[in-house]
Enzyme design. Structure first.
Site, PDB file in Angstrom:
ATOM      1  N   GLU A 137       0.889  -1.226   0.200  1.00  0.00           N
ATOM      2  CA  GLU A 137      -0.033   0.019  -0.079  1.00  0.00           C
ATOM      3  C   GLU A 137       0.975   1.094   0.067  1.00  0.00           C
ATOM      4  OE1 GLU A 137      -3.172   1.981   2.570  1.00  0.00           O
ATOM      5  OE2 GLU A 137      -2.287   0.484   3.447  1.00  0.00           O
ATOM      6  N   ASP A 138       1.927   1.232   0.580  1.00  0.00           N
ATOM      7  CA  ASP A 138       2.627   2.561   0.992  1.00  0.00           C
ATOM      8  C   ASP A 138       3.925   2.803   0.141  1.00  0.00           C
ATOM      9  OD1 ASP A 138       0.814   3.053   2.857  1.00  0.00           O
ATOM     10  OD2 ASP A 138       1.933   2.562   4.507  1.00  0.00           O
TER      11      ASP A 138
END
Length: 748
Positions: free
Chosen positions: A93-94
């Site tokens: 996600e990051d």
């Protein structure tokens, strides 16, 4: 996400390595097969991926995955696969890494779990209601494929709650609200008692900081006395257990802060009147699982020889475990101080499972497949809901929540099949649990061979036979007889199905009628008929025709003739005007604010501007100055004020977090309505004394008074105009001094 930190790079590196070493040491001391190499690889991979990124608190981001992995390992008891997935849970996600990268490095299973966690990232809830429901569906579907996804998500939420202090107040409210609304009951349902308790307390701490602090201080203050009472209670029991030759642990478990506060709020009592303040717990060592039940009942026998048993509060969760795997024997006996004490009797294995849930089974050599199969019963109860979700997103979340919070009863079919249902379930709930067709055609039930209505509430141990009839059809009225999520979902689906049949029938009837009278079947025609019949839309028009509520008569044709077009307009105009007028009337008095007038990071002052309040009081909870409150910015950009513990507010916090505003009362110049409930022993003149005290002595304006008396006991409810909670507290205190009054408290 990025605040400066005072730590030097070298000190930070030492801090990261120390945290990782702590994770590793905990794993090495567990019963899991030692796969240190892959954990080391996952740690180095995640550390490099998050390099240079910081949390809002200012610490390096990698500290969060390490903390989550530590909770997963040491507090939930999962193994290397889960630890690796926890370390990697934010990488996709990051950062620029993909699921394919994770699979290439760590294999398919870890990649699948990380993918499941990525799908539900950002919490169960997003900005819009429909997205929230969709995210929750994803979470439940993912959970059914690999339970470790939700267990790691629980660990992630727990660490976020432990570090919530670094977030701004409106974010704290949102996160605490959604934690209480979904995560805490989900933890309870999964058997993660320790995590559920901590999530509740942390949510309470941020939602009601003053109440939390007050209860915390009271617990600290009363600790020496409670320890002394417990020691007196425990001494003779220890003597008996020692004679039995048991190796055991016997301790008192204090109720968590949130539970104490809920009891005080629900029963309107002070801290000093919370008598079931602690529960005693006996945890004994038992190498042979087959002996556990016998030892539990032997301990029961010894305790009940010493103390008087409360006959209605014995719970045998050994013979009939809870759906989340919980097993224990609960008894309640009269303690030496005259108060009832609950004693929980468990083996060490039972205690581990009670505290850490299904994951604890791994410690007892139960394989993955067996552990996951125990959850299937619960997952199947939500399968119908996932297949037939509620059209309204908030209804969907509420329906799921019914199952999460449920306390359970156990009933039997005529053939002896055991069925677990939530507390307060009815015959109709059981019917829908068995099958949709049985539910929709249910007419009554037989409880222990006695005929009862379909609304009858079942009790644990009942033998139930469901009676059906093919001529029976479901009714919207039935919803008030249902408490199970499955029952409500199946009933609504059946009603929608039946309604659709009526709508199709009505549409066919209207189409045939228009064609017979040579009227073109167009959208314009339908719109005109909708207007002339004063119905909200075409679907409702078709339904009312199919249900014989609207007759297909020449009157309908008159509204369609060109000559009557002007009349049609005149007929529709009042309808339109009424709609606008109703909207104007419903509009709140508070001045509407421009969006930029609300700073969500600052406390919003509740005050009067040019004679009008800059807020609106929620009718669901009637807050007054002195209450812990929050504001919700509605679609008209008005701040609607709710009590912090209001059920509606909990839903708003969970569902529309970005619209929550921290509020503070600024003025006491206005008066507010509060409802006071009074109970006591009836006597001549008591009502006059109460009225005289309120209106004359205290000069408080009474707006409504409702009194009833039955067999010497009176109940009184009155509405008064007051300035703040201080006045209410003083009023209740003074009322309790009136001879015969047993209780006086404010009700929402």
């Amino acid at each position: 996400m990025t605040e400066a930190t005072n730590e030097s790079p070298q000190r930070e590196e030492q801090m990261i390595e120390a945290a990782y070493q702590n994770l590793l040491n905990g794993y090495l001391s567990s019963n899991h097969r030692k796969k240190v190499e892959i954990i080391e690889k996952a740690f180095r991979f995640a550390k490099e991926a998050h390099k240079g990124i910081r949390r809002r608190s200012g610490e390096p981001y990698i500290m969060h995955p390490i903390a989550v992995a530590t909770i997963v390992s040491q507090e939930i008891g999962l193994g290397s696969t889960s630890i690796c997935a926890a370390l990697l849970h934010d990488v996709v996600e990051d950062t620029d890494y993909t699921i394919e990268d994770i699979e290439a490095q760590f294999g398919k299973k870890i990649a699948q779990i990380v993918e499941g966690l990525t799908k539900i990232s950002g919490g169960i809830f997003g900005t819009h209601a429909s997205a929230q429901a969709e995210n929750f569906r994803k979470l439940l579907l993912t959970m059914s494929s690999d339970i470790r996804v939700i267990l790691i998500k629980m660990a992630d939420r727990l660490h976020n709650m432990r570090t919530l202090a670094s977030m701004p107040p409106n974010k704290q409210y949102k996160i605490a609200g959604e934690t209480l609304y979904i995560y805490a009951p989900l933890a309870h349902r999964l058997g993660l008692f320790a995590i559920k308790t901590e999530l509740e307390d942390l949510s309470f701490k941020y939602e009601h900081p003053e109440a939390y602090k007050a209860i915390d201080e009271q617990i600290e203050k009363s600790a020496p006395h409670n320890q002394e009472v417990f020691a007196r209670f425990a001494a003779p029991i220890r003597e008996r257990l020692d004679k039995m030759g048991l190796k055991y642990e016997f301790k008192a478990r204090v109720k968590n802060r949130y539970s104490i506060w809920k009891k005080m709020e629900t029963k309107h009592i002070p801290f000093s009147e919370v008598y079931d303040f602690y529960a005693a717990r006996i945890v004994f060592e038992c190498p042979n699982e087959a002996d556990e039940k016998r030892i539990c009942w032997n301990i029961y026998s010894e305790i009940t020889d010493l103390y008087r048993l409360h006959p209605d509060r014995t719970r045998d969760w050994i013979s009939t475990p809870k759906a989340n795997g919980y097993r224990a024997l609960h008894i309640t006996v009269m303690g030496p101080d005259g108060n009832w004490v609950e004693v929980q009797i468990r083996s060490r294995r039972m205690d581990d499972i009670a505290e850490r849930g299904f994951a604890a089974h791994w410690k007892y050599k139960i394989g993955e497949g067996e552990e996951e199969s125990e959850l299937q019963a619960w997952l199947q109860t939500i399968e119908d809901i996932l297949k037939n979700p509620e059209p309204n997103a908030v209804d969907f979340l509420d329906t799921i929540k019914l199952n999460l919070f449920a306390r359970e009863i156990v009933v039997f079919t005529p053939k002896g099949e055991l069925i677990t249902l939530p507390n307060d379930s009815t015959v109709l709930d059981l019917a829908f649990t068995l099958h949709t067709e049985i539910g929709t055609h249910c007419i009554a039930g037989k409880i222990n061979h006695k005929l009862v209505p379909l609304s009858y509430k079942l009790q644990s141990g009942d033998q139930v036979e469901v009676l059906t009839s093919k001529s029976q059809q479901p009714s919207p009225e039935w919803e008030k007889y249902l408490v199970t999520a499955k029952g409500k979902t199946r009933l609504r689906a059946a009603l929608r199905h039946n309604r659709r049949k009526v709508i199709d029938k009505g549409q066919a009837q209207l189409t045939a009628f228009l064609e017979q009278n040579n009227v073109p079947v167009t959208n314009e025609t339908m719109t005109r008929i909708v207007g002339s019949e004063r119905v909200p839309n075409k679907e409702e028009l078709f339904y009312m025709i199919g249900n014989n509520e609207i007759a297909l008569s020449p009157q309908i044709l008159k509204a369609l003739r060109p000559a009557s077009h002007g009349i049609l307009n005149r007929l529709m105009r009042p309808f339109g005007n009424r709609s606008k007028q109703a909207h104007d009337t419903a509009a709140p008095e508070p001045a509407t604010l421009a969006a930029h007038d609300i700073d969500y990071k600052k406390v919003y002052e509740l005050k009067t501007v040019d004679g009008k309040p800059n807020y609106k009081l929620a009718p669901c909870c009637h807050p007054i100055p002195g209450d812990d409150v929050l504001g919700f910015v509605n679609d008209n950009n008005e701040v609607v004020v709710h009590k912090m513990d209001c059920e509606t507010a909990n839903r708003l916090k969970a569902s529309f977090g970005p619209r929550i505003v921290q509020c503070r009362w600024e003025t006491k110049s206005a008066t507010f309505m509060a409802t006071i409930a009074i109970e006591g022993i009836d006597r001549m003149g008591i009502l006059q004394e109460i009225i005289y005290l309120i209106s004359t002595n205290l000069a408080i304006n009474i707006r409504r008074l409702d009194v009833s008396a039955d067999e010497g006991v009176f109940h009184c409810e009155l509405d008064v105009l007051i300035e703040d909670t201080e006045v209410v507290t003083n009023l209740c205190k003074r009322l309790k001094k009136v001879k015969g009054v047993n209780s006086a408290s404010r009700v929402s």
